[in-house]
Design a protein around this motif. Structure first.
Motif, mmCIF file in Angstrom:
data_model
loop_
_atom_site.group_PDB
_atom_site.id
_atom_site.type_symbol
_atom_site.label_atom_id
_atom_site.label_comp_id
_atom_site.label_asym_id
_atom_site.label_seq_id
_atom_site.Cartn_x
_atom_site.Cartn_y
_atom_site.Cartn_z
ATOM 1 N N ILE A 1 0.943 -1.191 -0.009
ATOM 2 C CA ILE A 1 -0.034 0.163 -0.046
ATOM 3 C C ILE A 1 0.954 1.287 -0.013
ATOM 4 O O ILE A 1 0.647 2.090 -0.570
ATOM 5 N N ARG A 2 1.996 1.279 1.008
ATOM 6 C CA ARG A 2 2.909 2.246 0.800
ATOM 7 C C ARG A 2 3.445 2.654 -0.629
ATOM 8 O O ARG A 2 3.549 3.549 -1.150
ATOM 9 N N VAL B 1 1.797 -2.361 -7.998
ATOM 10 C CA VAL B 1 2.169 -3.625 -7.314
ATOM 11 C C VAL B 1 1.109 -4.720 -7.667
ATOM 12 O O VAL B 1 0.052 -4.471 -7.657
ATOM 13 N N VAL B 2 1.810 -5.860 -7.868
ATOM 14 C CA VAL B 2 0.969 -7.122 -7.880
ATOM 15 C C VAL B 2 1.427 -8.060 -6.493
ATOM 16 O O VAL B 2 2.522 -8.094 -6.422
ATOM 17 N N GLY B 3 0.393 -8.140 -6.008
ATOM 18 C CA GLY B 3 0.753 -8.820 -4.147
ATOM 19 C C GLY B 3 0.218 -10.047 -4.423
ATOM 20 O O GLY B 3 -0.992 -10.356 -4.908
ATOM 21 N N VAL C 1 -6.743 -1.993 0.873
ATOM 22 C CA VAL C 1 -6.356 -1.473 -0.288
ATOM 23 C C VAL C 1 -7.496 -0.489 -0.980
ATOM 24 O O VAL C 1 -7.146 0.697 -1.312
ATOM 25 N N ILE C 2 -8.459 -1.066 -0.644
ATOM 26 C CA ILE C 2 -9.846 -0.076 -0.973
ATOM 27 C C ILE C 2 -10.004 1.331 -0.219
ATOM 28 O O ILE C 2 -10.084 2.409 -0.527
ATOM 29 N N ARG C 3 -9.795 0.641 1.240
ATOM 30 C CA ARG C 3 -9.971 1.910 2.049
ATOM 31 C C ARG C 3 -8.895 3.102 2.260
ATOM 32 O O ARG C 3 -9.264 3.944 2.012
ATOM 33 N N GLU C 4 -7.744 2.597 1.420
ATOM 34 C CA GLU C 4 -6.582 3.556 1.435
ATOM 35 C C GLU C 4 -6.686 4.047 0.254
ATOM 36 O O GLU C 4 -5.749 5.075 -0.348
ATOM 37 N N ARG D 1 -3.852 0.710 -8.137
ATOM 38 C CA ARG D 1 -2.605 0.531 -8.363
ATOM 39 C C ARG D 1 -2.062 -0.980 -7.674
ATOM 40 O O ARG D 1 -0.977 -1.471 -8.013
ATOM 41 N N VAL D 2 -3.134 -1.561 -7.081
ATOM 42 C CA VAL D 2 -2.692 -3.011 -6.323
ATOM 43 C C VAL D 2 -3.754 -4.070 -6.953
ATOM 44 O O VAL D 2 -4.902 -3.998 -6.757
#
Ligand code: SAM
Length: 261
Positions: free
Chosen positions: A53-54, A62-64, A79-82, A87-88
């Motif tokens: 997330i950072r 980023v692919v996590g 991820v949604i909240r941020e 991007r993720v």
């Protein structure tokens, strides 16, 4: 595949790691490394997404990937909240069977390599990662260098990793370790004490974790076909030395050999 501890640790993971003295420096290192170069990054063992997330906030895609569904579920919510869902991308995948190709940069942060407890597993992991990179692509991971004095001192004792101060909902997380020096394995036990009003529960999550000597890592990454670009001895990028507490490896998949015809 053997059950991994993270399904049972997911809900307390973010609290638990607050008690780890290397967490901030380690996470900062990966965020700086990923965002200081162009291009996206794949994070293996993305967990609850603290690093991903950072990195996304820093402007990188980023692919996590992670094998634990509960960890990925929490990561997705964060991820949604941020506000970084654009991007993720998240994917449930076992690092031992990576379905990736032509990746530019892969990271395996926060000693996740220690969860691959057998030598053969680690070699296979490194081969999978090398095979997923494009020629010239980079792979970065870290592990600590075991301090045997520290190990002897803390073996069998409980260390408080987290304690909440809320009035009617308390959480205490305690770690303890036993060391098998012959096998290079730690038996880790995480005790989770939660109480709500007068209801108290205690549960324990146990798992094995490997420390790996730098000389063995070098042998294995070379055997997997990597070139060593850098080895740092700390997250501030100091050069690795015999007294270093960390080992941070920056590896490259070699460019393809030129054809002779
Ligand atoms: C130490 S946590 C690191 C999480 C995150 N990178 C961080 O720094 O907070 C290790 C993560 O690796 C994942 N993991 C362990 N073995 C894996 C495997 N074989 N394939 C994919 N993920 C794995 C675990 O589920 C867990 O989320």
């Amino acid at each position: 595949m053997r059950a991994l501890p993270y399904d049972a640790l997911a809900t307390i993971y973010d609290c638990w790691i607050q008690g780890d003295p290397a967490r901030k420096a380690c996470h900062d290192f990966y965020v700086r490394w990923a965002t200081s170069q162009a291009g996206g990054v794949v994070e293996i063992g993305v967990g609850t997404g603290e690093i991903a997330i950072r990195i996304a906030h820093g402007g990188c895609n980023v692919v996590g990937i992670d094998v634990s569904e509960p960890m990925l579920r929490l990561c997705s919510t964060k991820v949604i909240r941020e506000g970084v869902a654009h991007r993720v991308a998240l994917c449930r995948m076992n690092a031992m069977q990576l379905g990736l190709c032509n990746v530019e940069r892969i990271i395996l942060p926060f000693r996740t390599v220690g969860h691959f407890t057998e030598r053969e597993q680690r070699l296979e992991l490194f081969k999978q990662i090398r095979g997923s990179l494009r020629p010239g692509g980079l792979f970065v991971f870290d592990h600590y260098v075991l301090d045997r004095e520290w190990a002897a001192e803390i073996a069998g004792k409980q260390t408080l990793m987290f304690e909440s101060t809320a009035e009617d909902e308390r959480l205490r997380i305690l770690d303890s370790y036993e060391f098998d020096f012959g096998r290079g394995i730690m038996d880790c036990s995480v005790q989770i004490e939660s109480s709500r009003h007068s209801n108290k529960t205690i549960r324990e999550v146990n798992f094995e974790f490997a420390w790996v000597e730098p000389v063995e890592i070098r042998r294995q990454v070379l055997a997997a076909g990597f070139e060593v670009v850098e080895v740092y001895g700390n997250f501030d990028r100091a050069e690795f030395a015999s007294t270093s507490e960390q080992q941070i490896w920056v590896l490259r998949r070699p460019e393809q050999a030129r054809s002779r015809i």
